[in-house]
Scaffold this motif. Structure first.
Motif, PDB file in Angstrom:
ATOM      1  N   TYR A 119       0.926  -1.016  -0.161  1.00  0.00           N
ATOM      2  CA  TYR A 119      -0.018  -0.110   0.091  1.00  0.00           C
ATOM      3  C   TYR A 119       0.843   1.374  -0.218  1.00  0.00           C
ATOM      4  N   PRO A 120       1.932   1.275   0.918  1.00  0.00           N
ATOM      5  CA  PRO A 120       2.710   2.550   0.763  1.00  0.00           C
ATOM      6  C   PRO A 120       3.156   2.900  -0.366  1.00  0.00           C
ATOM      7  N   ARG A 121       3.642   2.058  -1.249  1.00  0.00           N
ATOM      8  CA  ARG A 121       4.387   2.366  -2.530  1.00  0.00           C
ATOM      9  C   ARG A 121       3.073   2.960  -3.435  1.00  0.00           C
ATOM     10  N   VAL A 122       2.058   2.084  -3.522  1.00  0.00           N
ATOM     11  CA  VAL A 122       1.131   2.410  -4.616  1.00  0.00           C
ATOM     12  C   VAL A 122       0.501   3.660  -4.443  1.00  0.00           C
ATOM     13  N   SER A 123       0.489   4.183  -2.767  1.00  0.00           N
ATOM     14  CA  SER A 123      -0.374   5.287  -2.552  1.00  0.00           C
ATOM     15  C   SER A 123       0.461   6.456  -2.998  1.00  0.00           C
ATOM     16  N   LYS A 124       1.622   6.505  -3.578  1.00  0.00           N
ATOM     17  CA  LYS A 124       2.771   7.196  -4.090  1.00  0.00           C
ATOM     18  C   LYS A 124       2.431   7.496  -5.552  1.00  0.00           C
ATOM     19  N   PHE A 125       1.559   6.603  -6.073  1.00  0.00           N
ATOM     20  CA  PHE A 125       1.317   6.914  -7.372  1.00  0.00           C
ATOM     21  C   PHE A 125       0.246   7.996  -7.597  1.00  0.00           C
ATOM     22  N   LYS A 126       0.800   9.224  -7.262  1.00  0.00           N
ATOM     23  CA  LYS A 126      -0.173  10.331  -7.128  1.00  0.00           C
ATOM     24  C   LYS A 126      -0.938  10.803  -8.303  1.00  0.00           C
ATOM     25  N   LYS A 127      -0.052  10.708  -9.541  1.00  0.00           N
ATOM     26  CA  LYS A 127      -0.794  11.180 -10.626  1.00  0.00           C
ATOM     27  C   LYS A 127      -1.597  10.263 -11.247  1.00  0.00           C
ATOM     28  N   THR A 128      -1.091   8.771 -11.060  1.00  0.00           N
ATOM     29  CA  THR A 128      -1.908   7.727 -11.731  1.00  0.00           C
ATOM     30  C   THR A 128      -3.406   7.857 -10.695  1.00  0.00           C
ATOM     31  N   LEU A 129      -3.365   8.001  -9.370  1.00  0.00           N
ATOM     32  CA  LEU A 129      -4.535   7.937  -8.615  1.00  0.00           C
ATOM     33  C   LEU A 129      -5.361   9.354  -9.007  1.00  0.00           C
ATOM     34  N   LYS A 130      -4.755  10.271  -9.349  1.00  0.00           N
ATOM     35  CA  LYS A 130      -5.452  11.274  -9.546  1.00  0.00           C
ATOM     36  C   LYS A 130      -6.293  11.305 -10.953  1.00  0.00           C
ATOM     37  N   ALA A 131      -5.512  10.729 -11.851  1.00  0.00           N
ATOM     38  CA  ALA A 131      -5.938  10.400 -13.212  1.00  0.00           C
ATOM     39  C   ALA A 131      -7.389   9.412 -12.920  1.00  0.00           C
ATOM     40  N   LEU A 132      -7.169   8.676 -12.180  1.00  0.00           N
ATOM     41  CA  LEU A 132      -8.390   7.495 -12.034  1.00  0.00           C
ATOM     42  C   LEU A 132      -9.439   8.234 -11.115  1.00  0.00           C
ATOM     43  N   ASN A 133      -9.141   9.032 -10.379  1.00  0.00           N
ATOM     44  CA  ASN A 133     -10.263   9.689  -9.877  1.00  0.00           C
ATOM     45  C   ASN A 133     -11.066  10.678 -10.716  1.00  0.00           C
ATOM     46  N   GLU A 149       0.833   7.020 -16.752  1.00  0.00           N
ATOM     47  CA  GLU A 149       1.555   7.451 -15.545  1.00  0.00           C
ATOM     48  C   GLU A 149       2.022   6.127 -14.781  1.00  0.00           C
ATOM     49  N   MET A 150       1.308   5.001 -14.682  1.00  0.00           N
ATOM     50  CA  MET A 150       1.683   3.615 -14.506  1.00  0.00           C
ATOM     51  C   MET A 150       2.944   3.266 -15.354  1.00  0.00           C
ATOM     52  N   ILE A 151       3.137   3.461 -16.625  1.00  0.00           N
ATOM     53  CA  ILE A 151       4.137   3.315 -17.391  1.00  0.00           C
ATOM     54  C   ILE A 151       5.488   4.260 -16.945  1.00  0.00           C
ATOM     55  N   ASP A 152       5.220   5.523 -16.676  1.00  0.00           N
ATOM     56  CA  ASP A 152       6.182   6.328 -16.446  1.00  0.00           C
ATOM     57  C   ASP A 152       6.532   6.144 -14.950  1.00  0.00           C
ATOM     58  N   SER A 153       7.285   4.898 -14.590  1.00  0.00           N
ATOM     59  CA  SER A 153       7.420   4.836 -13.199  1.00  0.00           C
ATOM     60  C   SER A 153       8.587   3.817 -12.909  1.00  0.00           C
ATOM     61  N   ARG A 154       9.295   3.677 -11.927  1.00  0.00           N
ATOM     62  CA  ARG A 154      10.258   2.771 -11.503  1.00  0.00           C
ATOM     63  C   ARG A 154       9.670   1.470 -11.508  1.00  0.00           C
ATOM     64  N   TRP A 155       8.408   1.442 -11.027  1.00  0.00           N
ATOM     65  CA  TRP A 155       7.636   0.169 -11.183  1.00  0.00           C
ATOM     66  C   TRP A 155       7.832  -0.853 -12.541  1.00  0.00           C
ATOM     67  N   HIS A 156       7.483   0.321 -13.604  1.00  0.00           N
ATOM     68  CA  HIS A 156       7.662  -0.219 -14.818  1.00  0.00           C
ATOM     69  C   HIS A 156       8.909  -0.668 -15.365  1.00  0.00           C
ATOM     70  N   ASP A 157       9.985   0.076 -15.030  1.00  0.00           N
ATOM     71  CA  ASP A 157      11.521  -0.248 -15.226  1.00  0.00           C
ATOM     72  C   ASP A 157      11.696  -1.448 -14.617  1.00  0.00           C
ATOM     73  N   GLN A 158      11.153  -1.796 -13.245  1.00  0.00           N
ATOM     74  CA  GLN A 158      11.803  -3.147 -12.571  1.00  0.00           C
ATOM     75  C   GLN A 158      10.883  -4.332 -13.041  1.00  0.00           C
ATOM     76  N   THR A 159       9.497  -4.127 -13.327  1.00  0.00           N
ATOM     77  CA  THR A 159       8.716  -5.160 -13.719  1.00  0.00           C
ATOM     78  C   THR A 159       7.779  -4.711 -14.971  1.00  0.00           C
TER      79      THR A 159
END
Length: 125
Positions: free
Chosen positions: A77-91, A101-111
């Motif tokens: 939860y703590p890491r996903v809650s930092k996807f501020k732009k993704t969450l704002k767009a979903l809202n 925004e999901m693609i523009d992340s370290r998460w995408h770079d890692q997995t």
């Protein structure tokens, strides 16, 4: 990790040289999954309160919830809650932006495969 992606912590008392039963591993998975589901509900409550008023079908809402559950299961939860732009767009119901925004992340770079798969689900909402 052990089982289906459970990050081993000292309090788990997991021995690396021990074989564990599928039932034991399923029990760990169920606990982790429950945590992810609760986290997704909390994330929606705190960051995506408009999700249920955007006129989306139940199926689309469930897809979004599923993506959030998978992300929280993987990153917590703590890491996903930092996807501020993704969450704002979903809202705001701007799903293409959320996916970008999901693609523009370290998460995408890692997995990348998982990030692409989940962002594609959001992009197609």
């Amino acid at each position: 990790t052990i089982g289906w992606g459970h990050m081993i912590r000292p309090q788990d008392n997991i021995q690396l040289d021990t074989k564990y039963s599928v039932d034991f591993l399923l029990e760990i998975f169920d606990k982790d999954f429950d945590i992810a589901v609760k986290g997704a509900k909390q994330l929606i409550k705190e960051h995506i309160p408009n999700l249920y008023t955007q006129g989306l079908t139940n199926n689309k809402i469930e897809l979004i919830q599923g993506v959030l559950i998978e992300m929280i299961f993987q990153m917590g939860y703590p890491r996903v809650s930092k996807f501020k732009k993704t969450l704002k767009a979903l809202n705001e119901g701007v799903f293409t932006t959320a996916a970008d925004e999901m693609i523009d992340s370290r998460w995408h770079d890692q997995t990348p495969a998982r990030a692409i798969e989940l962002s594609t689900i959001i992009r197609n909402i």
